[in-house]
Design a protein around this motif. Structure first.
Motif, PDB file in Angstrom:
ATOM      1  N   SER A   1       0.836  -1.191   0.000  1.00 22.11           N
ATOM      2  CA  SER A   1       0.000   0.000   0.000  1.00 22.11           C
ATOM      3  C   SER A   1       0.877   1.250   0.000  1.00 22.11           C
ATOM      4  CB  SER A   1      -0.918  -0.001   1.223  1.00 22.11           C
ATOM      5  OG  SER A   1      -0.148  -0.090   2.410  1.00 22.11           O
ATOM      6  N   GLU A   2       0.234   2.413  -0.112  1.00 21.93           N
ATOM      7  CA  GLU A   2       0.963   3.673  -0.170  1.00 21.93           C
ATOM      8  C   GLU A   2       1.853   3.838   1.062  1.00 21.93           C
ATOM      9  OE1 GLU A   2      -0.119   8.414  -0.637  1.00 21.93           O
ATOM     10  OE2 GLU A   2      -1.550   6.869  -1.256  1.00 21.93           O
ATOM     11  N   LEU A   3       3.108   4.249   0.826  1.00 26.47           N
ATOM     12  CA  LEU A   3       4.100   4.338   1.898  1.00 26.47           C
ATOM     13  C   LEU A   3       4.912   5.610   1.703  1.00 26.47           C
ATOM     14  CD1 LEU A   3       5.655   2.918   4.276  1.00 26.47           C
ATOM     15  CD2 LEU A   3       7.106   1.876   2.517  1.00 26.47           C
ATOM     16  N   SER A   4       5.064   6.385   2.776  1.00 25.94           N
ATOM     17  CA  SER A   4       5.870   7.600   2.730  1.00 25.94           C
ATOM     18  C   SER A   4       6.845   7.589   3.905  1.00 25.94           C
ATOM     19  CB  SER A   4       4.973   8.838   2.797  1.00 25.94           C
ATOM     20  OG  SER A   4       5.749  10.025   2.751  1.00 25.94           O
ATOM     21  N   LEU A   5       8.140   7.614   3.607  1.00 23.86           N
ATOM     22  CA  LEU A   5       9.188   7.545   4.632  1.00 23.86           C
ATOM     23  C   LEU A   5      10.055   8.798   4.567  1.00 23.86           C
ATOM     24  CD1 LEU A   5      10.297   3.855   4.025  1.00 23.86           C
ATOM     25  CD2 LEU A   5       8.862   4.675   5.895  1.00 23.86           C
ATOM     26  N   ASP A   6      10.523   9.235   5.725  1.00 26.60           N
ATOM     27  CA  ASP A   6      11.366  10.417   5.813  1.00 26.60           C
ATOM     28  C   ASP A   6      12.269  10.227   7.034  1.00 26.60           C
ATOM     29  OD1 ASP A   6      12.333  13.070   6.509  1.00 26.60           O
ATOM     30  OD2 ASP A   6      10.848  13.844   5.099  1.00 26.60           O
TER      31      ASP A   6
ATOM     32  N   PHE B   1      19.869   2.772   6.904  1.00 29.39           N
ATOM     33  CA  PHE B   1      19.350   2.586   8.261  1.00 29.39           C
ATOM     34  C   PHE B   1      19.290   3.922   8.980  1.00 29.39           C
ATOM     35  CE2 PHE B   1      21.431  -1.199   6.764  1.00 29.39           C
ATOM     36  CZ  PHE B   1      20.555  -2.218   7.114  1.00 29.39           C
ATOM     37  N   GLU B   2      18.170   4.188   9.619  1.00 29.88           N
ATOM     38  CA  GLU B   2      17.975   5.454  10.322  1.00 29.88           C
ATOM     39  C   GLU B   2      18.995   5.612  11.439  1.00 29.88           C
ATOM     40  OE1 GLU B   2      14.369   8.027  12.433  1.00 29.88           O
ATOM     41  OE2 GLU B   2      14.037   5.942  11.829  1.00 29.88           O
ATOM     42  N   VAL B   3      19.463   6.848  11.606  1.00 35.78           N
ATOM     43  CA  VAL B   3      20.455   7.133  12.641  1.00 35.78           C
ATOM     44  C   VAL B   3      19.838   6.927  14.026  1.00 35.78           C
ATOM     45  CG1 VAL B   3      19.941   9.618  12.779  1.00 35.78           C
ATOM     46  CG2 VAL B   3      22.206   8.783  13.409  1.00 35.78           C
ATOM     47  N   GLN B   4      20.625   6.363  14.937  1.00 34.79           N
ATOM     48  CA  GLN B   4      20.204   6.184  16.322  1.00 34.79           C
ATOM     49  C   GLN B   4      21.198   6.898  17.222  1.00 34.79           C
ATOM     50  OE1 GLN B   4      19.609   1.651  16.082  1.00 34.79           O
ATOM     51  NE2 GLN B   4      18.193   2.299  17.682  1.00 34.79           N
ATOM     52  N   THR B   5      20.678   7.704  18.122  1.00 37.81           N
ATOM     53  CA  THR B   5      21.536   8.400  19.071  1.00 37.81           C
ATOM     54  C   THR B   5      21.293   7.845  20.462  1.00 37.81           C
ATOM     55  OG1 THR B   5      19.863  10.129  19.365  1.00 37.81           O
ATOM     56  CG2 THR B   5      21.550  10.509  17.697  1.00 37.81           C
ATOM     57  N   GLU B   6      22.258   8.028  21.338  1.00 36.86           N
ATOM     58  CA  GLU B   6      22.165   7.477  22.688  1.00 36.86           C
ATOM     59  C   GLU B   6      20.997   8.063  23.467  1.00 36.86           C
ATOM     60  OE1 GLU B   6      25.845   7.892  24.704  1.00 36.86           O
ATOM     61  OE2 GLU B   6      26.969   6.671  23.269  1.00 36.86           O
ATOM     62  N   ASP B   7      20.673   9.341  23.204  1.00 37.75           N
ATOM     63  CA  ASP B   7      19.583   9.976  23.937  1.00 37.75           C
ATOM     64  C   ASP B   7      18.249   9.877  23.211  1.00 37.75           C
ATOM     65  OD1 ASP B   7      20.338  11.570  21.868  1.00 37.75           O
ATOM     66  OD2 ASP B   7      20.234  13.456  22.981  1.00 37.75           O
ATOM     67  N   SER B   8      18.204   9.082  22.126  1.00 41.14           N
ATOM     68  CA  SER B   8      16.962   8.936  21.368  1.00 41.14           C
ATOM     69  C   SER B   8      15.931   8.150  22.168  1.00 41.14           C
ATOM     70  CB  SER B   8      17.237   8.219  20.038  1.00 41.14           C
ATOM     71  OG  SER B   8      16.032   7.971  19.358  1.00 41.14           O
ATOM     72  N   GLU B   9      14.676   8.617  22.104  1.00 40.42           N
ATOM     73  CA  GLU B   9      13.596   7.929  22.789  1.00 40.42           C
ATOM     74  C   GLU B   9      12.973   6.845  21.913  1.00 40.42           C
ATOM     75  OE1 GLU B   9      10.795  10.807  24.087  1.00 40.42           O
ATOM     76  OE2 GLU B   9      12.198  11.848  25.423  1.00 40.42           O
TER      77      GLU B   9
ATOM     78  N   SER C   1      13.453   3.402  11.063  1.00 43.42           N
ATOM     79  CA  SER C   1      13.209   3.009   9.678  1.00 43.42           C
ATOM     80  C   SER C   1      14.468   2.443   9.046  1.00 43.42           C
ATOM     81  CB  SER C   1      12.723   4.207   8.861  1.00 43.42           C
ATOM     82  OG  SER C   1      11.437   4.594   9.255  1.00 43.42           O
ATOM     83  N   SER C   2      14.285   1.548   8.131  1.00 46.16           N
ATOM     84  CA  SER C   2      15.377   1.043   7.301  1.00 46.16           C
ATOM     85  C   SER C   2      14.780   0.568   5.987  1.00 46.16           C
ATOM     86  CB  SER C   2      16.123  -0.105   7.993  1.00 46.16           C
ATOM     87  OG  SER C   2      15.243  -1.162   8.319  1.00 46.16           O
ATOM     88  N   ILE C   3      15.500   0.807   4.903  1.00 51.38           N
ATOM     89  CA  ILE C   3      15.011   0.427   3.583  1.00 51.38           C
ATOM     90  C   ILE C   3      16.124  -0.263   2.801  1.00 51.38           C
ATOM     91  CG2 ILE C   3      13.289   2.275   3.433  1.00 51.38           C
ATOM     92  CD1 ILE C   3      15.238   3.801   1.625  1.00 51.38           C
ATOM     93  N   SER C   4      15.711  -1.049   1.838  1.00 49.07           N
ATOM     94  CA  SER C   4      16.640  -1.593   0.852  1.00 49.07           C
ATOM     95  C   SER C   4      16.006  -1.413  -0.515  1.00 49.07           C
ATOM     96  CB  SER C   4      16.938  -3.078   1.112  1.00 49.07           C
ATOM     97  OG  SER C   4      15.770  -3.860   0.928  1.00 49.07           O
ATOM     98  N   PHE C   5      16.843  -1.304  -1.536  1.00 51.64           N
ATOM     99  CA  PHE C   5      16.327  -1.143  -2.888  1.00 51.64           C
ATOM    100  C   PHE C   5      17.413  -1.500  -3.887  1.00 51.64           C
ATOM    101  CE2 PHE C   5      17.688   2.963  -1.225  1.00 51.64           C
ATOM    102  CZ  PHE C   5      18.622   3.386  -2.163  1.00 51.64           C
ATOM    103  N   TRP C   6      16.979  -1.839  -5.091  1.00 56.39           N
ATOM    104  CA  TRP C   6      17.887  -2.201  -6.178  1.00 56.39           C
ATOM    105  C   TRP C   6      17.894  -1.107  -7.231  1.00 56.39           C
ATOM    106  CZ3 TRP C   6      21.082  -6.403  -6.357  1.00 56.39           C
ATOM    107  CH2 TRP C   6      20.840  -7.423  -5.428  1.00 56.39           C
TER     108      TRP C   6
END
Length: 198
Positions: A101-106, A128-136, A143-148
């Motif tokens: 279905s329709e998907l919008s990622l940012d 792969f989305e950045v992760q910080t130590e203080d992230s909640e 988010s993470s994506i793969s594509f060809w």
């Protein structure tokens, strides 16, 4: 399959790793109908992202300038390492476009990896989305994506990425740091010389 990794917050050297198992991703987008490196803003205050489309899925993947530069360089190196036979071989889709279905990622990238599929003569990228130590946000919510992409798409992404990165602020010939529009206090001159931009 050849594999390169582009980490974040450390020197982004494209390290070639053989026979590395690919990590799993949340959204496998399949083959892309569109991918374009973009930048906004004035030199010294620019933002960078990849605009991606596959079926009903669209993604805006934000990168640091150095990440975009390393991606462009990594694709350029990977393409130049191909044999003449592989360069002339057509690229075939490995996976179809996103059929969900329709998907919008940012999201902002923490790490990217690149693989080359010899049989299909195409490239698989994972972001792969950045992760910080203080992230909640827990790791399961990132988010993470793969594509060809085909070798032709890879060549365009590489060329445009490197062009965008080269269009930024000029570099100081003494220290190598970028020169801002209002000038630059060079640490190599102990702050005694101010170089003007342009």
């Amino acid at each position: 399959m050849n594999h390169w990794v582009f980490p974040c917050h450390e020197p982004l050297i494209a390290a070639k790793i053989e026979a590395m198992e690919s990590p799993s991703v949340k959204y496998p987008l399949g083959s892309l109908s569109h991918i374009e490196p973009r930048t906004f803003g004035e030199p010294g205050n620019r933002t960078f992202h990849l605009a991606i489309e596959s079926g009903l899925a669209v993604a805006t993947v934000w990168l640091e300038k150095e990440q975009l530069f390393q991606l462009g360089l990594g694709l350029q190196d990977a393409l130049s390492a191909l044999s003449a036979e592989d360069r002339d071989k057509p690229s075939g889709p490995v996976d179809p476009e996103w059929s969900g279905s329709e998907l919008s990622l940012d999201f902002k990238v923490g790490q990217m990896s690149l693989e080359y599929g010899h049989e299909s003569n195409s490239f698989r990228l994972m972001a792969f989305e950045v992760q910080t130590e203080d992230s909640e946000v827990s790791s399961g919510d990132t988010s993470s994506i793969s594509f060809w992409i085909t070798s032709a798409q890879a060549a365009k992404v590489s060329e445009e990425s490197l062009r965008i990165c080269a269009a930024g602020r000029p570099r100081c010939f003494l220290c190598g740091l970028p020169i801002d529009p209002d000038g630059h206090v060079c640490p190599r001159s102990n702050g005694h010389t101010v170089f003007e931009s342009g």
